[in-house]
Design a protein around this motif. Sequence first.
Motif, PDB file in Angstrom:
ATOM      1  N   SER A 259       0.833  -1.208   0.000  1.00 32.61           N
ATOM      2  CA  SER A 259       0.000   0.000   0.000  1.00 32.61           C
ATOM      3  C   SER A 259       0.862   1.249   0.000  1.00 32.61           C
ATOM      4  N   GLY A 260       0.209   2.366  -0.266  1.00 30.30           N
ATOM      5  CA  GLY A 260       0.920   3.636  -0.242  1.00 30.30           C
ATOM      6  C   GLY A 260       1.430   3.981   1.146  1.00 30.30           C
ATOM      7  N   TYR A 261       0.660   3.608   2.204  1.00 27.82           N
ATOM      8  CA  TYR A 261       1.117   3.873   3.565  1.00 27.82           C
ATOM      9  C   TYR A 261       2.489   3.226   3.799  1.00 27.82           C
ATOM     10  N   GLU A 262       2.581   1.925   3.467  1.00 24.60           N
ATOM     11  CA  GLU A 262       3.812   1.188   3.719  1.00 24.60           C
ATOM     12  C   GLU A 262       4.959   1.721   2.859  1.00 24.60           C
ATOM     13  N   ALA A 263       4.662   2.079   1.611  1.00 23.55           N
ATOM     14  CA  ALA A 263       5.702   2.582   0.724  1.00 23.55           C
ATOM     15  C   ALA A 263       6.265   3.908   1.241  1.00 23.55           C
ATOM     16  N   ILE A 264       5.379   4.798   1.700  1.00 20.02           N
ATOM     17  CA  ILE A 264       5.837   6.084   2.239  1.00 20.02           C
ATOM     18  C   ILE A 264       6.726   5.863   3.454  1.00 20.02           C
ATOM     19  N   GLU A 265       6.293   4.975   4.350  1.00 18.78           N
ATOM     20  CA  GLU A 265       7.065   4.717   5.569  1.00 18.78           C
ATOM     21  C   GLU A 265       8.449   4.167   5.236  1.00 18.78           C
ATOM     22  N   LYS A 266       8.534   3.227   4.282  1.00 15.37           N
ATOM     23  CA  LYS A 266       9.824   2.611   3.939  1.00 15.37           C
ATOM     24  C   LYS A 266      10.743   3.621   3.247  1.00 15.37           C
TER      25      LYS A 266
ATOM     26  N   ARG B 146      10.791   6.861   3.700  1.00  8.73           N
ATOM     27  CA  ARG B 146      11.306   7.775   4.714  1.00  8.73           C
ATOM     28  C   ARG B 146      12.374   7.102   5.579  1.00  8.73           C
ATOM     29  N   GLN B 147      12.193   5.804   5.877  1.00  3.91           N
ATOM     30  CA  GLN B 147      13.198   5.087   6.660  1.00  3.91           C
ATOM     31  C   GLN B 147      14.523   5.015   5.910  1.00  3.91           C
ATOM     32  N   ARG B 148      14.462   4.696   4.616  1.00  3.85           N
ATOM     33  CA  ARG B 148      15.686   4.566   3.833  1.00  3.85           C
ATOM     34  C   ARG B 148      16.349   5.920   3.597  1.00  3.85           C
ATOM     35  N   GLU B 149      15.552   6.973   3.488  1.00  3.07           N
ATOM     36  CA  GLU B 149      16.142   8.308   3.367  1.00  3.07           C
ATOM     37  C   GLU B 149      16.982   8.635   4.594  1.00  3.07           C
ATOM     38  N   GLY B 150      16.503   8.190   5.770  1.00  3.22           N
ATOM     39  CA  GLY B 150      17.258   8.439   6.990  1.00  3.22           C
ATOM     40  C   GLY B 150      18.529   7.618   7.074  1.00  3.22           C
ATOM     41  N   GLU B 151      18.556   6.470   6.369  1.00  2.00           N
ATOM     42  CA  GLU B 151      19.728   5.599   6.411  1.00  2.00           C
ATOM     43  C   GLU B 151      20.723   5.909   5.300  1.00  2.00           C
TER      44      GLU B 151
ATOM     45  N   ILE C 123      23.429   7.424   2.704  1.00  8.61           N
ATOM     46  CA  ILE C 123      24.610   8.277   2.856  1.00  8.61           C
ATOM     47  C   ILE C 123      24.584   9.299   1.725  1.00  8.61           C
ATOM     48  N   GLY C 124      24.895  10.542   2.038  1.00  5.99           N
ATOM     49  CA  GLY C 124      24.902  11.586   1.015  1.00  5.99           C
ATOM     50  C   GLY C 124      23.989  12.719   1.402  1.00  5.99           C
ATOM     51  N   ASP C 125      23.883  13.679   0.509  1.00  6.48           N
ATOM     52  CA  ASP C 125      23.091  14.874   0.787  1.00  6.48           C
ATOM     53  C   ASP C 125      21.824  14.917  -0.047  1.00  6.48           C
ATOM     54  N   ARG C 126      21.339  13.782  -0.488  1.00  8.37           N
ATOM     55  CA  ARG C 126      20.105  13.736  -1.282  1.00  8.37           C
ATOM     56  C   ARG C 126      18.928  14.156  -0.407  1.00  8.37           C
ATOM     57  N   PRO C 127      18.218  15.230  -0.761  1.00  9.47           N
ATOM     58  CA  PRO C 127      17.123  15.706   0.114  1.00  9.47           C
ATOM     59  C   PRO C 127      15.923  14.765   0.055  1.00  9.47           C
ATOM     60  N   PRO C 128      15.068  14.785   1.099  1.00  8.29           N
ATOM     61  CA  PRO C 128      13.856  13.952   1.085  1.00  8.29           C
ATOM     62  C   PRO C 128      12.966  14.329  -0.093  1.00  8.29           C
ATOM     63  N   VAL C 129      12.420  13.324  -0.753  1.00 12.30           N
ATOM     64  CA  VAL C 129      11.578  13.565  -1.912  1.00 12.30           C
ATOM     65  C   VAL C 129      10.169  13.923  -1.441  1.00 12.30           C
ATOM     66  N   PRO C 130       9.542  14.978  -1.981  1.00  5.10           N
ATOM     67  CA  PRO C 130       8.138  15.269  -1.622  1.00  5.10           C
ATOM     68  C   PRO C 130       7.233  14.134  -2.116  1.00  5.10           C
ATOM     69  N   ILE C 131       6.340  13.678  -1.244  1.00  2.40           N
ATOM     70  CA  ILE C 131       5.390  12.624  -1.597  1.00  2.40           C
ATOM     71  C   ILE C 131       3.992  13.170  -1.366  1.00  2.40           C
ATOM     72  N   ILE C 132       3.229  13.306  -2.455  1.00  2.24           N
ATOM     73  CA  ILE C 132       1.850  13.791  -2.371  1.00  2.24           C
ATOM     74  C   ILE C 132       0.937  12.588  -2.573  1.00  2.24           C
ATOM     75  N   ALA C 133       0.107  12.328  -1.557  1.00  4.00           N
ATOM     76  CA  ALA C 133      -0.777  11.169  -1.610  1.00  4.00           C
ATOM     77  C   ALA C 133      -2.011  11.491  -2.443  1.00  4.00           C
ATOM     78  N   LEU C 134      -2.410  10.517  -3.276  1.00  2.00           N
ATOM     79  CA  LEU C 134      -3.655  10.607  -4.030  1.00  2.00           C
ATOM     80  C   LEU C 134      -4.642   9.677  -3.347  1.00  2.00           C
ATOM     81  N   THR C 135      -5.620  10.263  -2.629  1.00  4.64           N
ATOM     82  CA  THR C 135      -6.516   9.443  -1.812  1.00  4.64           C
ATOM     83  C   THR C 135      -7.958   9.737  -2.154  1.00  4.64           C
ATOM     84  N   ALA C 136      -8.748   8.656  -2.175  1.00  2.00           N
ATOM     85  CA  ALA C 136     -10.191   8.807  -2.351  1.00  2.00           C
ATOM     86  C   ALA C 136     -10.906   8.799  -1.014  1.00  2.00           C
TER      87      ALA C 136
END
Length: 929
Positions: free
Chosen positions: A762-769, A771-776, A778-791
């Motif tokens: 699901s999108g919930y799990e993908a967003i969480e993973k 964000r976890q990998r962004e924290g792990e 190495i480098g200066d790659r900024p967090p990617v904006p994630i806009i949820a498409l929800t009904a």
Amino acid sequence: MPAKILVVDDEPTMQLLIRKAFRKRIRQGELEFAFANNGLEALETLAADPDIDAILSDINMPKMDGLTLLERVSQLKRPTLKTVIISAYGDMTSIRTAMNRGAFDFLTKPINFEDLEITINKTLDHVSQIKEAIQEKKRAEEAREELSRQKALRESERRLIQVLEAVPVGVFVVDATGEAYYTNHAAKSILSGETHAEGSAPRPEEEKSEASHLQGLKQIYSAQTQECYPEERHPLMLALAGESITVDDVELHQGEQEIPLEIAATPIYDEAGAIVYAIAAFQDITERKRIEKLWADYNKLLETRVVRTTKELDKSEATNRAILKAIPDLLLQMNRAGVCLSAIAPDNVSNILAIDRHSIGCPLDKFLPPELAQSYLSYVHRALETGDLQIFEFLVPQDGEQRYAEARIVVSGENEVLAIVRDISDRKKAETALKTAKDAAEAANRAKSTFLASMSHELRTPLNAILGFSQLLAGNDSLTKEQRESLEIINRSGEHLLTLINDILSVSKIEAGRMTLNEEACNLHHLLNSLHDMLQLKSQSKQLTLAFERSPALPEYVKIDKGKLRQVLTNLIGNAIKFTESGGAIVRADAKPIDPQKPEEQTLVFSVEDTGPGIDETELATLFEPFVQTRIGRQSMEGTGLGLSISREFVRLMGGDITVDTEWGRGSTFTFEIKVRAANTGERRKSQDNRRIMGFSVPPDGDIYRILIVEDMVVNRQLLRGILQPLGFEVSEATNGREAIALWETWQPHLILMDIQMPVMSGYEAIEKIRQREGENIGDRPPVPIIALTASALIEDRQKLLDLGGSDFVTKPFRQDNLLEKLSEYLGINYLYEESESNSKENSLETAIPMLEAEDLQGMPLEWLEQLYDAALSVDNEILLELIEHIPPQREKLIASLTNLVNNFRVDIIFELARGELDKQGVSLVNEE
């Protein structure tokens, strides 16, 4: 007393010369000299001796010179102290400076002692005159003070006399010999037995001497007798003897009338402590004596009644105890130690605690378990310490089951309490049943919310495709008029269905208390224009008029929940058109200030007036209830009965309320007010550009924005690609969360559009993973904006994705401009817009095309350039797009620029660029004609 002179000079011979010159006057006691070597010593001497009259000071001295000394002396504020300067220089500058600083006179060295004596005499004479003037002034001030004191004393005596004349108590003053000195008006009236009108004086023939009044005061009798009051006990005589006394056992006999008096007398002393006067204050206490007699009679009557009542209480005590036994409570009286002092145990309660007459005198632990007894005793102590009623519940094991009891403990005496114990087992059973029913109701409510969320998702998903593609197709300039009308029908029908879904969800949110405001900048005039355009056709189809009247005070931009305001106005205007058969509707908009000190805060006033049938008075009470329709509404067979209910709740949420003024057969007027504040410049900018977006400015680094679409439904992916690619975005797609994570790692998108409900992950799990990998990482790659498409329309679902790391959300079905606004917000995109005027359309398209030079084509194969030239010459867009696909991926600017030119029908620019590059390479172009 000799005159004192301070000589200040650093020459040792000065003292000898002075003492020699004035030795005769010093011996005679006329003069007295003191000496100092410099200004500092002189100041110390002056501080030690305040009686110095004059100073003889040299100018040139060590440590402190004479001129500085003069300045310091002037600060001492001693008007009788005068200074004579002795200068060895003889220059006018030093003398002038000295005189300006307060010197009385001056002499020059070498000193002529005759001149010195004359100067000293003149100075001392001046000092004497000043002292005499000061003494004269002091004597004058003392005289004025004494005069003022005497005047104040006379004024005080006058005020005292006024006060004494005004008091309703008789006042009599005698001197030390016992002779009458003063009698006030009240005393004269009491002693003479005569009264006068307030403010009037007795006639001359009525005046009596002070002596005659004194005689009247002396002729008093012992109370209720004909015996004169003993003279040695008379209050005035005792006061002259130095005693203060008050008596009320005397009477004044006037004819046949006997007047009881209360007399208070006290001595008055002079400053030496001798008695100079005695003052007596007395008053007629006839009324008080009468009241005292009544009170005594009443006490006797009360005592009689108390005796009778006591007998009656004794008689009813048995009845009261029987009543206490009949109540369904156990009554216990106990002391601080928990010992039972008395008990009334009805039959239906005694079995709970096993209380009977043998329990009297027993502690709590004799009929309660130890732990329960200790807890019970703590409440007893708390009641005694605080004085407050203590209430607690406890379990009592009985016959193999648990019985519930409630105890109420209240203080009944010193170190004693009364405990009222009741069996509440049946009540507990009822509470348990009620809780079970409540839990079931809450479960049903949660099930309803889950159902609504699911239905919302299922309905919004296809609506997203319907509304999205209809908006996308509406931008196609090749559509016929009939096709555009069909698209408008599809779009209006979809919007209507979405409104019905939102109404049902709004009612659910209102019932759950979860409705919130989403305030943003809103152009009120644009909003009213759009409502007029939207509803004008509907009113014209019924041959009705629809007028909008706006006050000049109506602001242009305000901060408000635009969606809720639009829905309220749409509901009210729609109802007015729906139920009106002739005439029409008028929409009025006005604004009024709330506080003149805060001009940015205003109250908007909207009213919708129609010429319809009106509303029956009997239906007004339920007019705003959900799912309730009026008789006219039921006859129309339209609507759900939710519009007015939702409108009222929305208006109340925005800080106002809605009212209706109606008359059966003549129409209705709905009015509501809401509080708003003016939108600032930044907020206005976000809402003011509604033109069609044609592209965007390429970032300074030339990198094309990469957007990752994560959506399991093909139709939704097609819709998003159709919106983004024509504008120049590079798009990639994933069908679930797992694919999204893989593409995020390899493709590195600038932004992710993430669906929530998808298979595999699901999108919930993908967003969480992510964000976890962004924290792990190495480098200066900024967090990617994630806009949820929800009904989902549930607030908790949206909050969950934000808590997991989602940047924002867009609700399906979404509007194209809302989606693009989110991209601009998170990527900092500057969009390029279509000009509103038709004659500037070409310039707008030119602006939308990124700048491209012939040099940008360098490095491309010659064969490819020739094919590009031929395709542009023949205006073959399909071949041009195929050629663009063969451009190396790293040349993103060239890909984006050529794609934009093809999409915006600027093949002529591609033609010129290709021809220019081929000319540079010396290629002959023979087929240009």
